[in-house]
Scaffold this active site. Structure first.
Site, PDB file in Angstrom:
ATOM      1  N   ARG E  89     -23.981  -3.033 -39.396  1.00  0.00           N
ATOM      2  CA  ARG E  89     -24.854  -3.380 -38.264  1.00  0.00           C
ATOM      3  C   ARG E  89     -25.980  -2.361 -38.107  1.00  0.00           C
ATOM      4  NH1 ARG E  89     -21.903  -6.748 -39.442  1.00  0.00           N
ATOM      5  NH2 ARG E  89     -20.914  -8.345 -38.157  1.00  0.00           N
ATOM      6  N   GLU E  92     -28.484  -3.299 -40.605  1.00  0.00           N
ATOM      7  CA  GLU E  92     -29.174  -4.513 -40.163  1.00  0.00           C
ATOM      8  C   GLU E  92     -30.257  -4.182 -39.144  1.00  0.00           C
ATOM      9  OE1 GLU E  92     -26.751  -8.103 -39.596  1.00  0.00           O
ATOM     10  OE2 GLU E  92     -27.687  -8.309 -37.634  1.00  0.00           O
ATOM     11  N   SER E 115     -38.026  13.243 -37.206  1.00  0.00           N
ATOM     12  CA  SER E 115     -37.250  14.044 -38.153  1.00  0.00           C
ATOM     13  C   SER E 115     -35.783  13.622 -38.128  1.00  0.00           C
ATOM     14  CB  SER E 115     -37.342  15.528 -37.799  1.00  0.00           C
ATOM     15  OG  SER E 115     -36.557  16.296 -38.688  1.00  0.00           O
TER      16      SER E 115
END
Lengths: 147, 147, 147, 147, 147, 147, 147, 147, 147, 147
Positions: E89, E92, E115
């Protein structure tokens, strides 16, 4: 604005239409056969004169001749492992004999490589009663690892 | 039970320990240099006698000698694109000159390939005042597409 | 029978246990810092003396010292695109600046490459009031494409 | 509507036609050489003035000048592992020396990286009697892992 | 000789056997929760004291404690695209929202990055009548592209 | 017939020409900032009104407005591992911290995931004397594995 | 210390030796058939009791029972595209019908997904005079995209 | 000359413009819903009548209707692992449950597969007080390995 | 606990030691030659009797005989594209003739496939004055797409 | 300027429009069925006469006829592993039976390969009361490894 890749396709097409051979192209520009072929396929930059001569012979325009002179981003395979059988056999040779060639370069010369830059290549058909042979000679300067 | 790959690693180690060269191994078994090197790296099957001779010279056991005789599943690179610089240069040559070689095989011989099976290969150091050269000769039977 | 890769892991472990630095190792064998580090990580072969000195300093055995002397199959990344952030930044630089470096090598030198074989490399920490810097110098012989 | 990639191709073509150099472009816009080259290849955004100056020098239109100013999606290689030999050597250096560079950054600075953002790069031809050299300097701020 | 990866597996196993939580480990060594978890999974080096405390709590030996202190080669996924649904996930989210996040960093801050080195991360369960939520906060220093 | 991808490119171009910001677009359509940005980049479908408002503000035509309303096939990266540094840092965070986040979701919530569907995301610049920070908040419903 | 993957292999082996079926295992622990099978193959964590019951029936030891209880890192395929024909057909269905299923979920439910977490699955042999059929039912909660 | 892929894009666009549903298309041509959707997305060939009816309803031309009738080269995903979340969940199910489904097919039927050719598929929204569900039924003929 | 893959390696080794042929193994168990070979290489499950007969002939133990009976997870190549030249030629045939075979199956039979499950295969050496030939017959049931 | 790939698409389209079959095309040019199909799909070069005949029958122009005569760069799959089910089954056969075929070629003929160049292929529908069968015959010259 013609890219080197488009120029290479134009060369292949023009050869089919005009019947001009790689041999004739190499002679016309006064360069070795494999170098000429590779250059016209987009792998080496040509001088202005070479480009003009080749384009004229192939009946191609100035924009293609300009593309012949551009600095190439080299690499002529469409995928990491080539699919065309004629080219694949070369890859297969690297797979089967690559590590052996490495061992022998190290045994004969030491820790280094055969240059692919200071390098020439020849392709020849050699008659043989048991069936003609293709002989490809790779000839590169030995470069030792040198700090 | 020693695999051909384990046998190849044993060969590399034994060479370092005994100082035996590929040249000496090839002479001892009476086979060409590149063939012998490739075979001991697991790319060709050896006869019983060849295997015994090589194993003896390298001070390796019967199980390794048996592995030398097994039919190989060929392919000696650890990844599709080789990473070691000495081997990579061969791959680079396929990338840069592969399509040109293909064109010239077709121009000189017709629609076919250079066999990688009915094939021999040589590696030689050639002295040159501008720096010695490595010359690799690929010599394969021309096979026309034939239905 | 210790491989160069196992030797490299042994080096990393021995450094943690003994506290010996790459700096000390380089001084002990009398070789540049980056060369020494790369060699002990399996990317260059060492002479017998260098290997013995390094192994002694790291309190490692003769089998590891032998591995230091073997001809390497080079390539130190675990995947084609490195994942470790410290190494990835180098790959990112090739992604972002690679084509620009190529253009400038061609403009300044012609059609050729910076050799990675006749090559030296330096890594230095450079004090800077706005935050210290890491300066890496790549210094390779220019090799023109030469047939 | 011209993309940054199309603009980069237009730049390469215009340089061949006009003969303008990267050096001249960098001077005209008053920026370092590598920065300018990378920017015109689509890896950095230019200010409106810089874009106009560069476009004028290259005899390119306003739409290309607009593209020079767009925020780039960086990354200039056509495949994860570059194929062009001049660029590939940089990748090979990461393969062979990447882990050594990492070790030395950690030894000299601690657990951190050389920034590729707060970063400058230089490419120079350095005369050398044994053959001129290409010297590339990577100079980035050290960034410690800091929670 | 225990690698950081083997140490991470030992930690997972020891947690199952002893019932010690990541929370307890973080408290014991006095470090943030995510940092501690990542460190024990092999992504950050620990100090000698932190390592000893964690190893003791988990009833693991000195060799594991030593591994906790080693400089990591970071990267904790088993394939380029993670397969485990809980981790996928996150990938995704990069796929669906990555370009939008990039646009907004540029709009709010300019041409630069968040960063991942000067960086902290928090994971929290947040009660919600419509079903509790997981809130993950990524908090990194803005780094402008700076030559 | 304009695809969502072509519409996204048109949006980027129109923003450069008109100077309209994501902030202004979000306010105009009355939706959260990240949602709006992602939607206009082709990752969410818009209502007819939202699409019309956004297209008008960006001075884009009806065909683009129609594309804004289409159901997307989501996924905004050009390769499995993103190359652009601003986006890559998000991927790096998944590589370095993904397994730790997974452990903590399981410790705090049980066997399940943070939803990427019932999910919201925020990007903010947070002033900090040591250098401003980018704070990204991922906020998704906890979904337990439930048969 | 047994990993979930080793435990899965032990289960397959023990089933062959003892003749215990998945059906019997599911009944013994009182869980649905597919859940039980997936759990014993390492894709779901079991409770202590379930693990003990399954291990006893399969005549496996406590270390395997402990592995059954560990939180899995899910994902049971050996390569991104499965090779085994029985599993490949499922992948082929995603290839051929995936986009159609997506269209219909959107038409019937709106912009969202079928959950694979709040999800159950059934596999049944259904007698049919024209040849028995395998019927697999995927049953997941509809999750709308919801900010 | 319209390809099946271009026809599929034309269908998606025409649906947005005309408001015609997959349901209506399936009814009009008298075929099951999933079959019709897959066919219009280029995964099944249509009869001349079906193609004409569908094209008329979608207000598309004869060239598109011809494309509907062509024999497809099947496969509807843009990459080996799908990126769109709605389709990815199907892939995730193969990853998590694929091996379990394989075990159960073998236990219930023997050594064989569920055909993906002699196969039908249904997608339904099923009301549920705890949230509606998507139920997908895969129904294929059992094919035993048979020499 | 012997896996099918380990059993396959044991078979190859035992054949080299005992000199038993695939032909003899097929006769001994009373099954077709290719089926027997594939089964002993781990691609088909054997009956208890077949396994016992084969193991006895090869002088292998009961644990290997048990492995012969296990349900295989099929797929016998070490990489997606096979590297061994003898196997690669089969892949090359799929590359060069795959689309033509597809066209002819559709022309002769309609929209469907040649089953690889209800399938038999034969390999024969056929004497030929121009050089003996290998003839491989693929013989699978035609399966029409059938909803 | 028509490429062989464009010509192949034109052939597929023309067949749909004219109703001409592969059978008729093969008869018209007097070549075997599979050869003709593969050639028109771009995998073999045709003679001038063959090309003219085929183009006429398909009502295609001279530029397409010229493309039929060009030397192909062979390889007809869109990805390394084919996705279309009719073609995939051929790949699956290589996966499941490839190693067995290799063993039998070696047992029957020795260390060598079945040529894919000196090679013919046939596809036939064979009536069978239990369901018609597709029989594909691969017939290639045996080539021994020969130095």
């Amino acid at each position: 604005m013609v890219t080197k890749q488009q120029a290479a396709e134009a060369v292949r097409h023009a050869k089919a239409v005009t019947g001009v051979t790689w041999e004739q192209l190499a002679e016309a520009i006064g360069r070795p056969l494999v170098w000429t072929t590779a250059a016209l396929l987009g792998q080496h930059p040509m001088s202005k004169d070479e480009a003009a001569t080749a384009a004229a012979l192939l009946e191609l325009g100035d924009d293609v001749a300009l593309a012949f002179q551009l600095q190439p981003t080299r690499g002529g395979l469409e995928s990491a492992v080539p699919v065309d059988p004629t080219i694949y056999r070369l890859y297969e040779i690297v797979q089967v004999y690559g590590p052996a060639i490495k061992e022998l370069i190290h045994e004969q010369c030491g820790d280094g490589i055969m240059s692919a830059i200071n390098f020439r290549l020849d392709v020849k058909r050699v008659p043989d009663p048991a069936g003609d042979r293709v002989v490809i000679t790779l000839d590169g300067k030995y470069l030792p690892y040198q700090w």
